[in-house]
Design an enzyme around this catalytic site. Structure first.
Site, PDB file in Angstrom:
ATOM      1  CG  ASP A   8      -1.929  -1.108   1.228  1.00 44.02           C
ATOM      2  OD1 ASP A   8      -1.956  -1.878   0.245  1.00 44.02           O
ATOM      3  OD2 ASP A   8      -2.684  -1.215   2.204  1.00 44.02           O
ATOM      4  CG  ASP A 130     -13.632  -3.420  -0.061  1.00 45.42           C
ATOM      5  OD1 ASP A 130     -12.899  -4.381  -0.364  1.00 45.42           O
ATOM      6  OD2 ASP A 130     -13.456  -2.271  -0.481  1.00 45.42           O
TER       7      ASP A 130
END
Length: 239
Positions: A8, A130
């Site tokens: 990330d 998600d």
């Protein structure tokens, strides 16, 4: 099963968030290019890269950096973070990335995302869903996990008969090292055999890996904090 080590990026630095919260970011000293090289040396054929600045801005921000990383990496990159337009996807693929991950817009605008699948092909697009478990149902969240769509994972998946890749994150487990949601993941695999499902959220040990039946798994915090050896994880996944 393919292991996707996760990297990330925020402001060009390697970080990890807990449950997607930007105010709970841990920054790691690794240089992104060096981290990619280390993943490749351990045997990784793919790496999952997230442009967190892009996710927050709802538009890709670190394209130039990620394109440079893709061109210098020996493995394939799968990139997420704010992609909403065809030209953004085309620019990233032209920059050397192998797959682009589509998140919230897959829920809000299925017509557009089905057009992406037709234009770029189902091997180049990953649908990222998600979910929060609500009374046993996987409810899809959007916009950085801050809003509920009111739709279940099954509702959204039904909108994409031509999709091939789906990344599923149980938000409650992301960055928490609490183990993956095996009942949910097993059910997705059983009812959607046409999908190559990537499991994300909670993987904390090699034992977790051995229990997964998905086509792929994203490993983030456990890898960055040394709880999982990537080379060993890849060996187990290939067994």
């Amino acid at each position: 099963m393919i292991v996707y080590p996760a990297m990330d990026l925020m402001d060009g630095k390697c970080v990890r968030l807990a449950q997607g919260r930007f105010d709970e970011a841990t920054t790691y000293p690794a240089d992104p290019a060096e981290a990619l090289a280390a993943f490749a040396d351990a045997g990784a054929e793919w790496t999952h890269v997230v442009d967190l600045d892009g996710a927050k801005a709802r538009s890709p921000v670190q394209h130039d950096l990620i394109a440079r990383l893709a061109q210098g990496a020996s493995q394939k990159l799968q990139v997420a973070g704010g992609f909403r337009e065809a030209d953004q996807i085309a620019r990233m693929l032209d920059g050397g990335v192998a797959r682009v991950v589509i998140g919230s817009v897959a829920v809000s605008d299925p017509e557009r995302v089905n057009a992406f699948l037709s234009q770029f092909g189902p091997d180049r697009i990953v649908l990222a869903l998600d979910v929060n478990m609500v009374n046993g149902a996987p409810m899809v969240a959007t916009h950085g996990w801050t809003e509920s769509s009111g739709l279940t994972l099954w509702d959204v998946a039904a909108l994409y008969p031509s999709a091939r890749h789906m990344l599923v994150t149980d938000i409650s487990r992301d960055g928490m090292l609490s183990g993956p949601n095996l009942p949910l993941l097993d059910h997705i695999v059983d009812v959607s055999p046409h999908l190559e499902v990537q499991a994300s959220g909670g993987v904390s040990s090699l034992d977790d890996l051995s229990k997964l039946r998905t086509a792929g798994v994203i490993i983030g915090k456990a890898l960055w904090e040394g709880r999982i050896d990537l080379e060993e994880a890849i060996r187990i996944a290939r067994a």
